[in-house]
Scaffold this motif. Structure first.
Motif, PDB file in Angstrom:
ATOM      1  N   ALA A  66       0.819  -1.221   0.000  1.00 33.60           N
ATOM      2  CA  ALA A  66       0.000   0.000   0.000  1.00 33.60           C
ATOM      3  C   ALA A  66       0.852   1.271   0.000  1.00 33.60           C
ATOM      4  O   ALA A  66       0.491   2.259  -0.632  1.00 33.60           O
ATOM      5  N   ALA A  67       1.984   1.272   0.691  1.00 33.19           N
ATOM      6  CA  ALA A  67       2.832   2.472   0.797  1.00 33.19           C
ATOM      7  C   ALA A  67       3.710   2.700  -0.438  1.00 33.19           C
ATOM      8  O   ALA A  67       4.333   3.752  -0.559  1.00 33.19           O
ATOM      9  N   ALA A  68       3.768   1.720  -1.327  1.00 35.88           N
ATOM     10  CA  ALA A  68       4.617   1.822  -2.521  1.00 35.88           C
ATOM     11  C   ALA A  68       3.952   2.699  -3.581  1.00 35.88           C
ATOM     12  O   ALA A  68       2.753   2.985  -3.503  1.00 35.88           O
ATOM     13  N   PRO A  69       4.715   3.113  -4.581  1.00 42.26           N
ATOM     14  CA  PRO A  69       4.127   3.899  -5.668  1.00 42.26           C
ATOM     15  C   PRO A  69       3.013   3.129  -6.375  1.00 42.26           C
ATOM     16  O   PRO A  69       3.004   1.897  -6.399  1.00 42.26           O
ATOM     17  N   ALA A  70       2.102   3.885  -6.968  1.00 39.12           N
ATOM     18  CA  ALA A  70       1.018   3.282  -7.739  1.00 39.12           C
ATOM     19  C   ALA A  70       1.590   2.477  -8.903  1.00 39.12           C
ATOM     20  O   ALA A  70       2.631   2.829  -9.465  1.00 39.12           O
ATOM     21  N   HIS A  71       0.910   1.406  -9.253  1.00 37.92           N
ATOM     22  CA  HIS A  71       1.317   0.589 -10.393  1.00 37.92           C
ATOM     23  C   HIS A  71       1.252   1.407 -11.678  1.00 37.92           C
ATOM     24  O   HIS A  71       0.317   2.176 -11.874  1.00 37.92           O
ATOM     25  N   VAL A  72       2.252   1.224 -12.542  1.00 33.99           N
ATOM     26  CA  VAL A  72       2.223   1.854 -13.860  1.00 33.99           C
ATOM     27  C   VAL A  72       1.935   0.821 -14.946  1.00 33.99           C
ATOM     28  O   VAL A  72       1.909   1.150 -16.126  1.00 33.99           O
TER      29      VAL A  72
ATOM     30  N   VAL B  68       6.715   9.136  -7.098  1.00 35.30           N
ATOM     31  CA  VAL B  68       6.556   9.400  -5.671  1.00 35.30           C
ATOM     32  C   VAL B  68       5.321   8.668  -5.153  1.00 35.30           C
ATOM     33  O   VAL B  68       4.235   8.834  -5.706  1.00 35.30           O
ATOM     34  N   PRO B  69       5.477   7.855  -4.099  1.00 32.20           N
ATOM     35  CA  PRO B  69       4.311   7.186  -3.525  1.00 32.20           C
ATOM     36  C   PRO B  69       3.252   8.221  -3.114  1.00 32.20           C
ATOM     37  O   PRO B  69       3.574   9.272  -2.551  1.00 32.20           O
ATOM     38  N   GLY B  70       2.012   7.923  -3.425  1.00 32.97           N
ATOM     39  CA  GLY B  70       0.915   8.807  -3.068  1.00 32.97           C
ATOM     40  C   GLY B  70       0.728   9.990  -4.000  1.00 32.97           C
ATOM     41  O   GLY B  70      -0.206  10.768  -3.839  1.00 32.97           O
ATOM     42  N   ALA B  71       1.608  10.158  -4.964  1.00 33.48           N
ATOM     43  CA  ALA B  71       1.513  11.280  -5.913  1.00 33.48           C
ATOM     44  C   ALA B  71       1.848  10.784  -7.319  1.00 33.48           C
ATOM     45  O   ALA B  71       2.837  11.217  -7.923  1.00 33.48           O
ATOM     46  N   PRO B  72       1.040   9.864  -7.861  1.00 33.51           N
ATOM     47  CA  PRO B  72       1.386   9.252  -9.152  1.00 33.51           C
ATOM     48  C   PRO B  72       1.455  10.225 -10.326  1.00 33.51           C
ATOM     49  O   PRO B  72       2.113   9.940 -11.316  1.00 33.51           O
ATOM     50  N   ASP B  73       0.810  11.380 -10.206  1.00 37.82           N
ATOM     51  CA  ASP B  73       0.826  12.340 -11.307  1.00 37.82           C
ATOM     52  C   ASP B  73       1.862  13.441 -11.134  1.00 37.82           C
ATOM     53  O   ASP B  73       1.976  14.333 -11.972  1.00 37.82           O
ATOM     54  N   ALA B  74       2.623  13.389 -10.043  1.00 37.51           N
ATOM     55  CA  ALA B  74       3.661  14.402  -9.813  1.00 37.51           C
ATOM     56  C   ALA B  74       4.749  14.257 -10.865  1.00 37.51           C
ATOM     57  O   ALA B  74       5.077  13.146 -11.288  1.00 37.51           O
ATOM     58  N   PRO B  75       5.327  15.370 -11.290  1.00 39.72           N
ATOM     59  CA  PRO B  75       6.425  15.275 -12.254  1.00 39.72           C
ATOM     60  C   PRO B  75       7.609  14.513 -11.647  1.00 39.72           C
ATOM     61  O   PRO B  75       7.839  14.567 -10.440  1.00 39.72           O
ATOM     62  N   LEU B  76       8.347  13.822 -12.494  1.00 36.61           N
ATOM     63  CA  LEU B  76       9.544  13.126 -12.028  1.00 36.61           C
ATOM     64  C   LEU B  76      10.610  14.139 -11.635  1.00 36.61           C
ATOM     65  O   LEU B  76      10.694  15.221 -12.216  1.00 36.61           O
ATOM     66  N   ALA B  77      11.428  13.755 -10.676  1.00 36.14           N
ATOM     67  CA  ALA B  77      12.555  14.600 -10.281  1.00 36.14           C
ATOM     68  C   ALA B  77      13.479  14.781 -11.476  1.00 36.14           C
ATOM     69  O   ALA B  77      13.561  13.928 -12.355  1.00 36.14           O
ATOM     70  N   GLU B  78      14.188  15.898 -11.488  1.00 27.89           N
ATOM     71  CA  GLU B  78      15.124  16.201 -12.570  1.00 27.89           C
ATOM     72  C   GLU B  78      16.452  15.502 -12.334  1.00 27.89           C
ATOM     73  O   GLU B  78      16.997  15.544 -11.231  1.00 27.89           O
ATOM     74  N   GLY B  79      16.968  14.847 -13.350  1.00 31.94           N
ATOM     75  CA  GLY B  79      18.323  14.310 -13.319  1.00 31.94           C
ATOM     76  C   GLY B  79      18.442  12.914 -12.750  1.00 31.94           C
ATOM     77  O   GLY B  79      17.597  12.427 -12.006  1.00 31.94           O
ATOM     78  N   ILE B  80      19.528  12.260 -13.122  1.00 29.99           N
ATOM     79  CA  ILE B  80      19.753  10.862 -12.756  1.00 29.99           C
ATOM     80  C   ILE B  80      19.968  10.690 -11.261  1.00 29.99           C
ATOM     81  O   ILE B  80      19.525   9.694 -10.678  1.00 29.99           O
ATOM     82  N   GLU B  81      20.638  11.620 -10.603  1.00 23.52           N
ATOM     83  CA  GLU B  81      20.890  11.474  -9.171  1.00 23.52           C
ATOM     84  C   GLU B  81      19.582  11.461  -8.389  1.00 23.52           C
ATOM     85  O   GLU B  81      19.328  10.562  -7.580  1.00 23.52           O
TER      86      GLU B  81
END
Length: 132
Positions: free
Chosen positions: A8-14, A36-49
């Motif tokens: 349940a605490a993991a990211p939503a299934h894609v 991000v868990p709980g925010a499946p529509d949030a933009p991805l973080a920038e960059g590989i790190e």
């Protein structure tokens, strides 16, 4: 019989999958994305790190959901969309999650694309208890 885990605490299934499947003490984790868990529509973080950190945190969440941790990981498969550009920084970030003397076996593969436009995805194989 295998156990199919959805955390349940993991990211939503894609896609259609279980977060982890367990059999005979072995636990196979589905590749985690930098979502991000709980925010499946949030933009991805920038960059590989930043994306690698999020993927590793997501793996930790799934492992915790089956009462395991990164110390139980035996092998990882890592996928990078910008292999030559990102490989060195990916390695630095990835290895910071493990003790220097407990790095899992690993394969890293350059790919043309990943789900959700990610730069990185990591799946892993963990073992419950001492495998020796």
């Amino acid at each position: 019989m295998p156990l199919f885990h959805n955390i349940a605490a993991a990211p939503a299934h894609v896609a259609p999958f279980s977060h982890a499947v367990e059999s005979g003490g072995w636990v196979m984790l589905t590749g985690q994305m930098p979502t991000v868990p709980g925010a499946p529509d949030a933009p991805l973080a920038e960059g590989i790190e930043a994306q690698t950190r999020q993927v590793m945190q997501n793996l930790q969440t799934v492992l915790a959901g089956v009462e395991l941790g990164l110390d139980d990981v035996m092998q990882c498969r890592c996928y990078l969309t910008e292999f030559e550009r990102d490989y060195a920084l990916f390695n630095t970030t990835y290895k910071s999650f493990f003790p220097a003397d407990r790095l899992p076996a690993r394969t890293t593969i350059g790919v043309t694309a990943l789900a959700v436009g990610a730069l990185v995805e990591i799946d892993c194989l963990a073992r419950r208890g001492d495998p020796t």
